[in-house]
Design a protein around this motif. Structure first.
Motif, PDB file in Angstrom:
ATOM      1  N   ALA A  64      10.916   4.056  -5.249  1.00 48.05           N
ATOM      2  CA  ALA A  64       9.721   4.588  -4.579  1.00 48.05           C
ATOM      3  C   ALA A  64       9.680   4.212  -3.099  1.00 48.05           C
ATOM      4  O   ALA A  64       9.350   5.037  -2.246  1.00 48.05           O
ATOM      5  CB  ALA A  64       8.466   4.072  -5.278  1.00 48.05           C
ATOM      6  N   LEU A  65      10.011   2.968  -2.780  1.00 48.49           N
ATOM      7  CA  LEU A  65       9.936   2.534  -1.377  1.00 48.49           C
ATOM      8  C   LEU A  65      10.868   3.358  -0.488  1.00 48.49           C
ATOM      9  O   LEU A  65      10.539   3.664   0.662  1.00 48.49           O
ATOM     10  CB  LEU A  65      10.256   1.037  -1.267  1.00 48.49           C
ATOM     11  CG  LEU A  65       9.151   0.116  -1.799  1.00 48.49           C
ATOM     12  CD1 LEU A  65       9.693  -1.297  -2.055  1.00 48.49           C
ATOM     13  CD2 LEU A  65       7.970   0.050  -0.813  1.00 48.49           C
ATOM     14  N   VAL A  66      12.016   3.724  -1.073  1.00 45.25           N
ATOM     15  CA  VAL A  66      12.989   4.487  -0.284  1.00 45.25           C
ATOM     16  C   VAL A  66      12.422   5.825   0.204  1.00 45.25           C
ATOM     17  O   VAL A  66      12.883   6.385   1.196  1.00 45.25           O
ATOM     18  CB  VAL A  66      14.294   4.677  -1.095  1.00 45.25           C
ATOM     19  CG1 VAL A  66      15.199   5.717  -0.483  1.00 45.25           C
ATOM     20  CG2 VAL A  66      15.044   3.336  -1.212  1.00 45.25           C
ATOM     21  N   LYS A 101     -13.769  -3.199 -10.884  1.00 43.97           N
ATOM     22  CA  LYS A 101     -12.619  -2.332 -10.689  1.00 43.97           C
ATOM     23  C   LYS A 101     -12.789  -1.058 -11.503  1.00 43.97           C
ATOM     24  O   LYS A 101     -13.352  -1.098 -12.590  1.00 43.97           O
ATOM     25  CB  LYS A 101     -11.383  -3.086 -11.226  1.00 43.97           C
ATOM     26  CG  LYS A 101     -10.347  -3.391 -10.178  1.00 43.97           C
ATOM     27  CD  LYS A 101      -9.268  -4.271 -10.761  1.00 43.97           C
ATOM     28  CE  LYS A 101      -7.934  -3.557 -10.662  1.00 43.97           C
ATOM     29  NZ  LYS A 101      -6.809  -4.495 -10.779  1.00 43.97           N
ATOM     30  N   MET A 102     -12.299   0.044 -10.958  1.00 40.19           N
ATOM     31  CA  MET A 102     -12.259   1.264 -11.756  1.00 40.19           C
ATOM     32  C   MET A 102     -11.160   1.108 -12.793  1.00 40.19           C
ATOM     33  O   MET A 102     -10.083   0.636 -12.457  1.00 40.19           O
ATOM     34  CB  MET A 102     -11.844   2.432 -10.861  1.00 40.19           C
ATOM     35  CG  MET A 102     -12.946   3.343 -10.475  1.00 40.19           C
ATOM     36  SD  MET A 102     -12.407   4.822  -9.625  1.00 40.19           S
ATOM     37  CE  MET A 102     -10.926   4.412  -8.805  1.00 40.19           C
ATOM     38  N   SER A 103     -11.422   1.489 -14.017  1.00 43.50           N
ATOM     39  CA  SER A 103     -10.345   1.404 -15.003  1.00 43.50           C
ATOM     40  C   SER A 103     -10.598   2.341 -16.166  1.00 43.50           C
ATOM     41  O   SER A 103     -11.749   2.673 -16.476  1.00 43.50           O
ATOM     42  CB  SER A 103     -10.194  -0.025 -15.511  1.00 43.50           C
ATOM     43  OG  SER A 103     -11.233  -0.325 -16.408  1.00 43.50           O
ATOM     44  N   LEU A 149       0.337   3.369   5.344  1.00 43.71           N
ATOM     45  CA  LEU A 149      -1.017   3.123   4.859  1.00 43.71           C
ATOM     46  C   LEU A 149      -0.931   2.840   3.359  1.00 43.71           C
ATOM     47  O   LEU A 149      -0.479   3.689   2.588  1.00 43.71           O
ATOM     48  CB  LEU A 149      -1.885   4.358   5.119  1.00 43.71           C
ATOM     49  CG  LEU A 149      -3.329   4.262   4.644  1.00 43.71           C
ATOM     50  CD1 LEU A 149      -4.062   3.143   5.366  1.00 43.71           C
ATOM     51  CD2 LEU A 149      -4.048   5.586   4.860  1.00 43.71           C
ATOM     52  N   ILE A 150      -1.349   1.639   2.965  1.00 49.10           N
ATOM     53  CA  ILE A 150      -1.244   1.241   1.556  1.00 49.10           C
ATOM     54  C   ILE A 150      -2.499   0.487   1.130  1.00 49.10           C
ATOM     55  O   ILE A 150      -3.230  -0.047   1.965  1.00 49.10           O
ATOM     56  CB  ILE A 150      -0.027   0.297   1.311  1.00 49.10           C
ATOM     57  CG1 ILE A 150      -0.125  -0.946   2.205  1.00 49.10           C
ATOM     58  CG2 ILE A 150       1.287   1.044   1.542  1.00 49.10           C
ATOM     59  CD1 ILE A 150       0.858  -2.055   1.834  1.00 49.10           C
ATOM     60  N   GLY A 151      -2.710   0.408  -0.178  1.00 49.84           N
ATOM     61  CA  GLY A 151      -3.821  -0.378  -0.704  1.00 49.84           C
ATOM     62  C   GLY A 151      -3.445  -1.842  -0.814  1.00 49.84           C
ATOM     63  O   GLY A 151      -2.268  -2.207  -0.817  1.00 49.84           O
ATOM     64  N   HIS A 173      -5.449  -1.053   3.300  1.00 47.55           N
ATOM     65  CA  HIS A 173      -6.868  -0.730   3.093  1.00 47.55           C
ATOM     66  C   HIS A 173      -7.402  -1.408   1.826  1.00 47.55           C
ATOM     67  O   HIS A 173      -6.638  -1.876   0.981  1.00 47.55           O
ATOM     68  CB  HIS A 173      -7.087   0.785   3.032  1.00 47.55           C
ATOM     69  CG  HIS A 173      -6.444   1.471   1.855  1.00 47.55           C
ATOM     70  ND1 HIS A 173      -6.930   1.367   0.577  1.00 47.55           N
ATOM     71  CD2 HIS A 173      -5.343   2.260   1.771  1.00 47.55           C
ATOM     72  CE1 HIS A 173      -6.174   2.073  -0.242  1.00 47.55           C
ATOM     73  NE2 HIS A 173      -5.190   2.618   0.452  1.00 47.55           N
ATOM     74  N   GLY A 174      -8.720  -1.448   1.744  1.00 43.32           N
ATOM     75  CA  GLY A 174      -9.363  -2.070   0.591  1.00 43.32           C
ATOM     76  C   GLY A 174      -9.550  -1.074  -0.539  1.00 43.32           C
ATOM     77  O   GLY A 174      -9.006   0.036  -0.509  1.00 43.32           O
ATOM     78  N   TRP A 175     -10.280  -1.471  -1.512  1.00 43.95           N
ATOM     79  CA  TRP A 175     -10.484  -0.653  -2.713  1.00 43.95           C
ATOM     80  C   TRP A 175     -11.919  -0.208  -2.855  1.00 43.95           C
ATOM     81  O   TRP A 175     -12.844  -0.910  -2.468  1.00 43.95           O
ATOM     82  CB  TRP A 175     -10.093  -1.470  -3.956  1.00 43.95           C
ATOM     83  CG  TRP A 175      -8.652  -1.289  -4.295  1.00 43.95           C
ATOM     84  CD1 TRP A 175      -7.628  -1.119  -3.418  1.00 43.95           C
ATOM     85  CD2 TRP A 175      -8.092  -1.251  -5.600  1.00 43.95           C
ATOM     86  NE1 TRP A 175      -6.458  -0.971  -4.101  1.00 43.95           N
ATOM     87  CE2 TRP A 175      -6.708  -1.051  -5.452  1.00 43.95           C
ATOM     88  CE3 TRP A 175      -8.617  -1.372  -6.891  1.00 43.95           C
ATOM     89  CZ2 TRP A 175      -5.848  -0.956  -6.539  1.00 43.95           C
ATOM     90  CZ3 TRP A 175      -7.761  -1.291  -7.969  1.00 43.95           C
ATOM     91  CH2 TRP A 175      -6.384  -1.074  -7.794  1.00 43.95           C
TER      92      TRP A 175
HETATM   93  N1  MSP Z   1       3.350   4.327  -6.902  1.00 42.51           N
HETATM   94  C1  MSP Z   1       2.851   3.126  -6.291  1.00 42.51           C
HETATM   95  C2  MSP Z   1       3.057   3.164  -4.791  1.00 42.51           C
HETATM   96  C3  MSP Z   1       4.468   3.347  -4.343  1.00 42.51           C
HETATM   97  S1  MSP Z   1       4.566   3.415  -2.597  1.00 42.51           S
HETATM   98  C4  MSP Z   1       6.189   3.336  -2.261  1.00 42.51           C
HETATM   99  C5  MSP Z   1       1.370   2.988  -6.574  1.00 42.51           C
HETATM  100  N2  MSP Z   1       0.743   4.101  -7.002  1.00 42.51           N
HETATM  101  S2  MSP Z   1      -0.801   4.165  -7.439  1.00 42.51           S
HETATM  102  O1  MSP Z   1      -1.027   5.526  -7.837  1.00 42.51           O
HETATM  103  O2  MSP Z   1      -1.106   3.151  -8.379  1.00 42.51           O
HETATM  104  O3  MSP Z   1      -1.641   3.828  -6.170  1.00 42.51           O
HETATM  105  C6  MSP Z   1      -1.528   4.645  -5.032  1.00 42.51           C
HETATM  106  C7  MSP Z   1      -2.394   4.109  -3.918  1.00 42.51           C
HETATM  107  O4  MSP Z   1      -3.759   4.207  -4.291  1.00 42.51           O
HETATM  108  C8  MSP Z   1      -2.133   2.638  -3.599  1.00 42.51           C
HETATM  109  O5  MSP Z   1      -2.077   2.437  -2.194  1.00 42.51           O
HETATM  110  C9  MSP Z   1      -3.335   1.949  -4.175  1.00 42.51           C
HETATM  111  O6  MSP Z   1      -3.684   0.778  -3.490  1.00 42.51           O
HETATM  112  C10 MSP Z   1      -4.392   3.003  -3.973  1.00 42.51           C
HETATM  113  N3  MSP Z   1      -5.540   2.775  -4.841  1.00 42.51           N
HETATM  114  C11 MSP Z   1      -5.521   2.671  -6.208  1.00 42.51           C
HETATM  115  N4  MSP Z   1      -6.797   2.407  -6.620  1.00 42.51           N
HETATM  116  C12 MSP Z   1      -7.624   2.346  -5.555  1.00 42.51           C
HETATM  117  C13 MSP Z   1      -8.995   2.178  -5.378  1.00 42.51           C
HETATM  118  N5  MSP Z   1      -9.828   1.957  -6.386  1.00 42.51           N
HETATM  119  N6  MSP Z   1      -9.487   2.252  -4.126  1.00 42.51           N
HETATM  120  C14 MSP Z   1      -8.693   2.538  -3.050  1.00 42.51           C
HETATM  121  N7  MSP Z   1      -7.394   2.707  -3.181  1.00 42.51           N
HETATM  122  C15 MSP Z   1      -6.815   2.530  -4.411  1.00 42.51           C
HETATM  123  O7  MSP Z   1       0.828   1.920  -6.406  1.00 42.51           O
END
Ligand code: MSP
Length: 522
Positions: free
Chosen positions: A231-233, A305-307, A262-264, A296-298
């Motif tokens: 994935a990182l690639v 947490k959303m789940s 931009l990542i979480g 960024h935050g969540w």
């Molecule tokens: N597939 C990996 C990322 C690989 S990048 C080389 C992944 N996917 S994910 O679908 O779980 O998450 C995608 C993005 O959504 C991440 O940056 C993650 O932090 C973000 N978020 C997931 N839940 C979130 C919230 N509740 N709020 C904001 N962003 C959130 O991780």
């Protein structure tokens, strides 16, 4: 150094439908990209989907479909959502694309040839959910692996490992020398602590016997690539002009790279903060070519947490249909500080739309155009008398709003940029209330003052439309249309006095019809 603003997002896992967190990140990247386009800078915006891995394989098996079919269906729901939300990317990174798989294989081959990979037998606890080996560091205070790891099994396996640990000091030094590489600052501190504890190498293969849904190793068909490595690639395999060959011509690539990722907050450590810079270093990237991480935050729900298990997952598709894509974009950009967490609330979405967009901005547009039509048939006259120029300059801080707005965007603080734009809107509304143009209109001696007021209001609406355009592109175009102006927008035009005397305004139609709060659908 490249002059392109190259922004990427995390690529979303296609083992479930997009949720509000995914939407937030894509909209934020889109807004940052649109701001740079507004500033006249070349932009390359890359986003996509992460389609391999055990979770996908398991979900597909459960549904009785093959994994490619499974991810294709979910991928389509991401593509459709970004389209609906007006997320305008330049390239789509899907990790099952042949070009990407080819690039990953070439990278593995190169790292293997250069002695960065080695084969070893490892035994230990393995989290099926996170698809990784666990160490004692991952144990909770009670000595157990917490629920976040899901099912944990004991495995003994032969795998390929990538040399990580030997780059620890390099990475520490890099972070210390380049504080901007991880934003916000407190995240860099967290990462630094984690890097200090770095020991051990990264298992980058999975035996095909237990996981087949991955990119096969080029030099050993019994193994597929660990999903994070794959994935990182994406950030380079889908970048313009990248070629992993050791002596490749990378001039086109370097016109774009390095990217802003931009990542979480959950995927900083270890994937983006540790594995990724070390992978790049191993591929010959210089320190100045290590990308910046904007973390960024969540969005949480009532503090949690959303789940899936709590059943509180917010569906952005439903919200966009219920309130309109721009209402959702506005809420996601205005009600969170970049880098921090926030609580998602549908009630707040409605409140903010009604207060800021329907009431403040919508009413300003409506009042201004109506008065201009009523008193001047919609024709503007630029103020010329010094006392009128002084009056509007003092009452309407156009330049200050534009400057604050730009400064906020430099910090990626979109919520602050919006606040700056809406300070101008508030000042315009106050100006109307204090100047009472309807009273001024009754006095023919004050014709010049009335012209100055109407002009300043229309001109400020023009500036406001430019400022909101990254977040609300459709509304900005609608406002421009009613002002009888042509896009494209440019940030240079966010200054006063650009409307010519004699400019004919259009007539108002509501751009932000008030949302009547209704009970959210169950
Ligand atoms: N597939 C990996 C990322 C690989 S990048 C080389 C992944 N996917 S994910 O679908 O779980 O998450 C995608 C993005 O959504 C991440 O940056 C993650 O932090 C973000 N978020 C997931 N839940 C979130 C919230 N509740 N709020 C904001 N962003 C959130 O991780």
């Amino acid at each position: 150094m490249s002059d392109t603003f190259f922004i990427t997002t995390a690529i979303d896992y296609t083992n479930g439908k997009p949720h509000i967190g995914h939407a937030y990140e894509k909209v934020l990247a889109d807004v940052l990209a649109r701001f740079q386009r507004l500033a006249g800078r070349p932009v390359f915006f890359l986003t996509g989907v992460d389609q391999h891995g055990q979770k996908v394989q398991q979900s597909a098996e459960k549904q009785g479909v093959n994994p490619q079919e499974f991810v294709d269906t979910l991928t389509a729901s991401f593509v459709a959502l970004w389209d609906k939300l007006d997320v305008r990317y330049d390239r789509w990174a899907a990790t099952t694309a042949p070009s990407h798989k080819d690039c990953v294989r070439k990278i593995l081959q190169r790292l293997h040839d250069e002695g960065q990979l080695y084969k070893a037998t490892r035994q230990g606890y393995y989290s099926v959910r996170q698809e990784q080996f666990l160490t004692d560091k991952e144990r909770g205070e009670d000595g157990q692996f917490g629920p976040e790891w899901g099912e944990v099994v004991f495995l003994e396996e032969e795998n390929y490992l990538f040399r990580l640990a030997e780059h620890r000091d390099w990475l520490l030094h890099l972070l210390d020398q380049n504080p901007h590489l991880v934003q916000p600052d407190f995240r860099r501190a967290e990462l630094r602590n984690a890097v200090e504890k770095l020991s051990g190498d990264l298992t980058v293969s999975r035996p095909k016997a237990r996981l087949s849904w991955g990119i096969e190793f080029p030099f050993d068909p019994d193994f597929v690539t660990y999903v994070w490595f794959d994935a990182l690639v994406n950030y380079i395999s889908f970048a313009p002009g990248y070629d992993p060959a050791p002596n490749a011509d990378l001039s086109e690539f370097r016109r774009h790279w390095p990217a802003l990722h931009l990542i979480g907050k959950d995927i900083l450590i270890p994937a983006h903060g540790v594995y990724w810079p070390i992978m790049l270093k191993a591929l010959g990237f210089k320190d100045s070519e290590i990308p910046t991480l904007l973390v960024h935050g969540w969005w949480n729900i009532a503090g949690s947490k959303m789940s899936k298990s709590l059943g509180n997952i917010v569906d952005p598709d439903v919200l966009a249909d219920r309130y309109g894509p721009e209402a959702l974009r506005y809420y996601l950009m205005s009600d969170i500080a970049t880098g921090r967490d926030a609580d998602f609330s549908e009630e707040r979405l409605v409140q903010r739309f009604n207060a800021d967009l329907a009431n403040s901005l919508g009413n300003l547009l409506n009042r201004t155009l109506n008065m201009a039509q009523k008193y001047r048939q919609g024709v503007l006259t630029a103020p010329s008398q010094p006392e009128h120029l002084d009056l509007v300059r003092e009452a309407l801080p156009v330049e200050a709003a534009a400057a604050d707005y730009r400064a906020a965007f430099e910090q990626h603080a979109v919520h602050q940029a919006l606040e700056a734009a809406f300070r101008l809107v508030a000042a315009c509304n106050q100006f109307i209330d204090s100047q009472k143009p309807w009273a001024v209109a009754k006095n023919p001696d004050q014709a010049g003052l009335l012209d100055a007021i109407l002009y300043a209001l229309a001109d400020s609406l023009r500036v406001t439309a430019i400022l909101i355009s990254p977040v609300l592109p459709k509304a900005a175009r609608a406002i421009f249309g009613q002002l009888n102006l042509d896009a494209p927008f440019q940030i240079e035009d966010a200054r006063r006095g650009l409307l010519p005397t004699g400019h004919q305004l259009g007539t108002p139609t509501p751009v932000f019809p008030r949302i009547e709060p209704s009970a959210p659908a169950a």
